[in-house]
Scaffold this motif. Sequence first.
Motif, PDB file in Angstrom:
ATOM      1  N   ILE A 143      -2.642 -13.647 -13.492  1.00 35.80           N
ATOM      2  CA  ILE A 143      -1.760 -12.538 -13.126  1.00 35.80           C
ATOM      3  C   ILE A 143      -0.377 -13.152 -12.896  1.00 35.80           C
ATOM      4  CG2 ILE A 143      -1.241 -10.836 -11.339  1.00 35.80           C
ATOM      5  CD1 ILE A 143      -4.340 -10.697 -10.908  1.00 35.80           C
ATOM      6  N   VAL A 144       0.618 -12.692 -13.654  1.00 38.52           N
ATOM      7  CA  VAL A 144       1.968 -13.271 -13.594  1.00 38.52           C
ATOM      8  C   VAL A 144       2.973 -12.166 -13.326  1.00 38.52           C
ATOM      9  CG1 VAL A 144       3.698 -14.640 -14.820  1.00 38.52           C
ATOM     10  CG2 VAL A 144       1.266 -15.043 -15.248  1.00 38.52           C
ATOM     11  N   ALA A 145       3.908 -12.429 -12.413  1.00 39.85           N
ATOM     12  CA  ALA A 145       4.941 -11.443 -12.091  1.00 39.85           C
ATOM     13  C   ALA A 145       6.168 -12.148 -11.556  1.00 39.85           C
ATOM     14  CB  ALA A 145       4.429 -10.423 -11.077  1.00 39.85           C
ATOM     15  N   VAL A 146       7.321 -11.482 -11.686  1.00 36.89           N
ATOM     16  CA  VAL A 146       8.577 -11.982 -11.146  1.00 36.89           C
ATOM     17  C   VAL A 146       8.997 -11.081  -9.997  1.00 36.89           C
ATOM     18  CG1 VAL A 146      11.019 -12.425 -11.611  1.00 36.89           C
ATOM     19  CG2 VAL A 146       9.315 -12.927 -13.355  1.00 36.89           C
ATOM     20  N   ASP A 202      11.981  -5.656  -5.572  1.00 36.10           N
ATOM     21  CA  ASP A 202      12.750  -6.808  -5.104  1.00 36.10           C
ATOM     22  C   ASP A 202      12.011  -7.631  -4.060  1.00 36.10           C
ATOM     23  OD1 ASP A 202      14.815  -6.072  -6.749  1.00 36.10           O
ATOM     24  OD2 ASP A 202      15.837  -4.890  -5.215  1.00 36.10           O
ATOM     25  N   ARG A 203      10.928  -7.104  -3.482  1.00 35.66           N
ATOM     26  CA  ARG A 203      10.266  -7.793  -2.373  1.00 35.66           C
ATOM     27  C   ARG A 203       8.815  -8.160  -2.638  1.00 35.66           C
ATOM     28  NH1 ARG A 203       9.147  -5.482   2.031  1.00 35.66           N
ATOM     29  NH2 ARG A 203       9.108  -3.331   1.287  1.00 35.66           N
ATOM     30  N   ARG A 204       8.112  -7.347  -3.409  1.00 35.24           N
ATOM     31  CA  ARG A 204       6.669  -7.522  -3.494  1.00 35.24           C
ATOM     32  C   ARG A 204       6.138  -7.411  -4.914  1.00 35.24           C
ATOM     33  NH1 ARG A 204       4.664  -3.011   0.658  1.00 35.24           N
ATOM     34  NH2 ARG A 204       6.417  -1.935  -0.355  1.00 35.24           N
ATOM     35  N   MET A 205       4.993  -8.045  -5.120  1.00 37.66           N
ATOM     36  CA  MET A 205       4.197  -7.846  -6.327  1.00 37.66           C
ATOM     37  C   MET A 205       3.096  -6.843  -6.000  1.00 37.66           C
ATOM     38  SD  MET A 205       1.946 -10.630  -8.538  1.00 37.66           S
ATOM     39  CE  MET A 205       0.855 -11.091  -7.160  1.00 37.66           C
ATOM     40  N   PHE A 206       2.866  -5.881  -6.908  1.00 37.51           N
ATOM     41  CA  PHE A 206       1.825  -4.867  -6.752  1.00 37.51           C
ATOM     42  C   PHE A 206       0.764  -5.119  -7.821  1.00 37.51           C
ATOM     43  CE2 PHE A 206       5.700  -3.288  -5.033  1.00 37.51           C
ATOM     44  CZ  PHE A 206       5.379  -2.462  -3.971  1.00 37.51           C
ATOM     45  N   VAL A 207      -0.476  -5.298  -7.399  1.00 42.37           N
ATOM     46  CA  VAL A 207      -1.571  -5.610  -8.319  1.00 42.37           C
ATOM     47  C   VAL A 207      -2.630  -4.522  -8.204  1.00 42.37           C
ATOM     48  CG1 VAL A 207      -3.267  -7.312  -9.030  1.00 42.37           C
ATOM     49  CG2 VAL A 207      -1.118  -8.069  -7.995  1.00 42.37           C
ATOM     50  N   LEU A 208      -2.847  -3.788  -9.289  1.00 38.18           N
ATOM     51  CA  LEU A 208      -3.805  -2.681  -9.310  1.00 38.18           C
ATOM     52  C   LEU A 208      -4.996  -3.039 -10.184  1.00 38.18           C
ATOM     53  CD1 LEU A 208      -4.345   0.452  -8.684  1.00 38.18           C
ATOM     54  CD2 LEU A 208      -3.430   0.812 -10.998  1.00 38.18           C
ATOM     55  N   THR A 217      -0.872  -5.792  -2.455  1.00 38.61           N
ATOM     56  CA  THR A 217       0.504  -6.235  -2.591  1.00 38.61           C
ATOM     57  C   THR A 217       0.623  -7.674  -2.104  1.00 38.61           C
ATOM     58  OG1 THR A 217       1.255  -5.540  -0.376  1.00 38.61           O
ATOM     59  CG2 THR A 217       1.298  -3.877  -2.136  1.00 38.61           C
ATOM     60  N   PHE A 218       1.655  -8.382  -2.618  1.00 38.22           N
ATOM     61  CA  PHE A 218       1.888  -9.761  -2.209  1.00 38.22           C
ATOM     62  C   PHE A 218       3.375  -9.989  -2.027  1.00 38.22           C
ATOM     63  CE2 PHE A 218       2.737 -14.265  -3.395  1.00 38.22           C
ATOM     64  CZ  PHE A 218       2.117 -14.856  -2.302  1.00 38.22           C
ATOM     65  N   ASP A 219       3.757 -10.550  -0.864  1.00 43.33           N
ATOM     66  CA  ASP A 219       5.139 -10.896  -0.546  1.00 43.33           C
ATOM     67  C   ASP A 219       5.294 -12.406  -0.704  1.00 43.33           C
ATOM     68  OD1 ASP A 219       7.545 -11.635   0.726  1.00 43.33           O
ATOM     69  OD2 ASP A 219       7.455  -9.912   2.073  1.00 43.33           O
ATOM     70  N   PRO A 220       6.070 -12.887  -1.695  1.00 43.26           N
ATOM     71  CA  PRO A 220       6.170 -14.330  -1.922  1.00 43.26           C
ATOM     72  C   PRO A 220       7.011 -15.066  -0.879  1.00 43.26           C
ATOM     73  CG  PRO A 220       7.611 -13.157  -3.432  1.00 43.26           C
ATOM     74  CD  PRO A 220       6.824 -12.110  -2.703  1.00 43.26           C
ATOM     75  N   VAL A 221       7.795 -14.346  -0.094  1.00 42.24           N
ATOM     76  CA  VAL A 221       8.602 -14.988   0.945  1.00 42.24           C
ATOM     77  C   VAL A 221       7.744 -15.313   2.163  1.00 42.24           C
ATOM     78  CG1 VAL A 221      10.563 -14.722   2.519  1.00 42.24           C
ATOM     79  CG2 VAL A 221      10.736 -13.908   0.146  1.00 42.24           C
ATOM     80  N   THR A 222       6.920 -14.342   2.583  1.00 41.95           N
ATOM     81  CA  THR A 222       6.043 -14.550   3.738  1.00 41.95           C
ATOM     82  C   THR A 222       4.653 -15.025   3.336  1.00 41.95           C
ATOM     83  OG1 THR A 222       5.306 -12.235   3.704  1.00 41.95           O
ATOM     84  CG2 THR A 222       7.283 -12.753   5.006  1.00 41.95           C
ATOM     85  N   VAL A 269       3.507   6.970  -6.283  1.00 43.64           N
ATOM     86  CA  VAL A 269       2.847   6.320  -5.154  1.00 43.64           C
ATOM     87  C   VAL A 269       3.894   5.896  -4.133  1.00 43.64           C
ATOM     88  CG1 VAL A 269       1.339   4.436  -4.437  1.00 43.64           C
ATOM     89  CG2 VAL A 269       1.042   5.477  -6.696  1.00 43.64           C
ATOM     90  N   SER A 270       3.708   6.268  -2.887  1.00 47.05           N
ATOM     91  CA  SER A 270       4.600   5.820  -1.820  1.00 47.05           C
ATOM     92  C   SER A 270       4.378   4.336  -1.567  1.00 47.05           C
ATOM     93  CB  SER A 270       4.329   6.607  -0.533  1.00 47.05           C
ATOM     94  OG  SER A 270       4.987   5.988   0.570  1.00 47.05           O
ATOM     95  N   CYS A 271       5.457   3.550  -1.550  1.00 48.33           N
ATOM     96  CA  CYS A 271       5.345   2.111  -1.321  1.00 48.33           C
ATOM     97  C   CYS A 271       5.179   1.768   0.159  1.00 48.33           C
ATOM     98  CB  CYS A 271       6.568   1.386  -1.880  1.00 48.33           C
ATOM     99  SG  CYS A 271       6.675   1.424  -3.677  1.00 48.33           S
ATOM    100  N   GLU A 272       5.208   2.772   1.021  1.00 49.80           N
ATOM    101  CA  GLU A 272       5.021   2.543   2.453  1.00 49.80           C
ATOM    102  C   GLU A 272       3.642   3.026   2.915  1.00 49.80           C
ATOM    103  OE1 GLU A 272       7.174   0.698   3.912  1.00 49.80           O
ATOM    104  OE2 GLU A 272       8.471   0.739   2.150  1.00 49.80           O
ATOM    105  N   SER A 273       3.326   4.299   2.626  1.00 56.19           N
ATOM    106  CA  SER A 273       2.049   4.864   3.079  1.00 56.19           C
ATOM    107  C   SER A 273       0.956   4.753   2.010  1.00 56.19           C
ATOM    108  CB  SER A 273       2.237   6.336   3.442  1.00 56.19           C
ATOM    109  OG  SER A 273       2.609   7.096   2.295  1.00 56.19           O
TER     110      SER A 273
END
Length: 378
Positions: A143-146, A202-208, A217-222, A269-273
């Motif tokens: 799985i590859v993403a920027v 800009d912040r996360r990768m979403f994997v479905l 979801t994955f946050d590469p900073v944290t 899809v809401s990215c928060e809820s």
Amino acid sequence: MPPSGDQSPPTTAVPEPIHGDVLEAVLSHLPLIQLVPKSLVSKSFHKAVTSTLSKPSKPQPWLILHTQTSRPPYVTSTSAYDPPSRRWIHIHQPPIAYVAPLRSSQSNLLYMISPSKFSFSFDPLHLTWHHVAPPSVWRTDPIVAVVGRHVIVAGGACDFEHDPLAVEIYDVSLRAWTKPEPMPEAFTGAASMTWHSVASDDRRMFVLEKNNGVLHTFDPVTNTWCGPYDLRHDSLVFQSCIGFCYNRLILIGLLGLPDDVIGVKVFEVSCESFTVREITEMPLDLVEKLKGDELQVSSVEVRMAGNVVYIYKPVLPEEVIVCEFVNGGECNWWGVSNVVASDRGIAERFVFTCSNVGIDELRRATRVDRRFRFALGI
């Protein structure tokens, strides 16, 4: 006899030059690639072209099709679909240095991965390629993403000695790899691109996971994984995929069964809820076009940018279905005959990307390398 008196020969009337709104109206009907030379005619033309492109309806995202031959020297050719003209554009560009089979896992990312090199490009016309050392874990179908300056490579390990859930991140600015915590245990047995659809902001990768509609979801900073989130909004959806359109996370769902697809729905899809809201449904005549002669659709892929969604079958995509969001909520649907795939057949690899391409990108392409040429096709 020569004319007498002060008679003079008739003169030809010189047409008045076109300026202002009239010039903009004329230019608005031209495909993007024809605006590049027009912008060099004069200051007034340059101003009119700039004004035309600043309007919300222009430019629109290009669907870019990369075809790679299956035999050495693995030649790659490129074409693009231009929504305003609804025509294919032939792109003549420098050859892509072969590293491995060409792949794409999200709208504007191209990459090739081998045991000796990892090559990737994510600018609109793929003018810039990064050739770096490969991840420490050898993978066949990761799985590859920027996400921002981070290129995430997760799962897909092919060696029993390696953790199949291993994650590695390449920092484009620092030119270095890091190895954070592995993927969640929920990915065990299916940690590969084959089973997943990927998108990023800009912040996360979403994997479905395509078949069960479960999202992580994955946050590469944290280095944080979150989820699972169940996106199965409609019980009839048997396969789904995701992407970002108008800065909204969009989910495309196939309804029915692979041998009896009864519809295709579009959700937001809401990215928060992570709640799901139905937006629109593909017209039935286009569903039939998507099926093609095989009358079966086991899966679809999507590419999105700006306000446009492109939907197609991953194997021999002879028809591409377009959904364009207009006026804040309405949708225009139409089908595009993929003449490139029809001409080439199954002997070549077809890889799609989708990017907002403006006049600045076209100028840069021809300035960076004079081998870049654009020509309208069919």
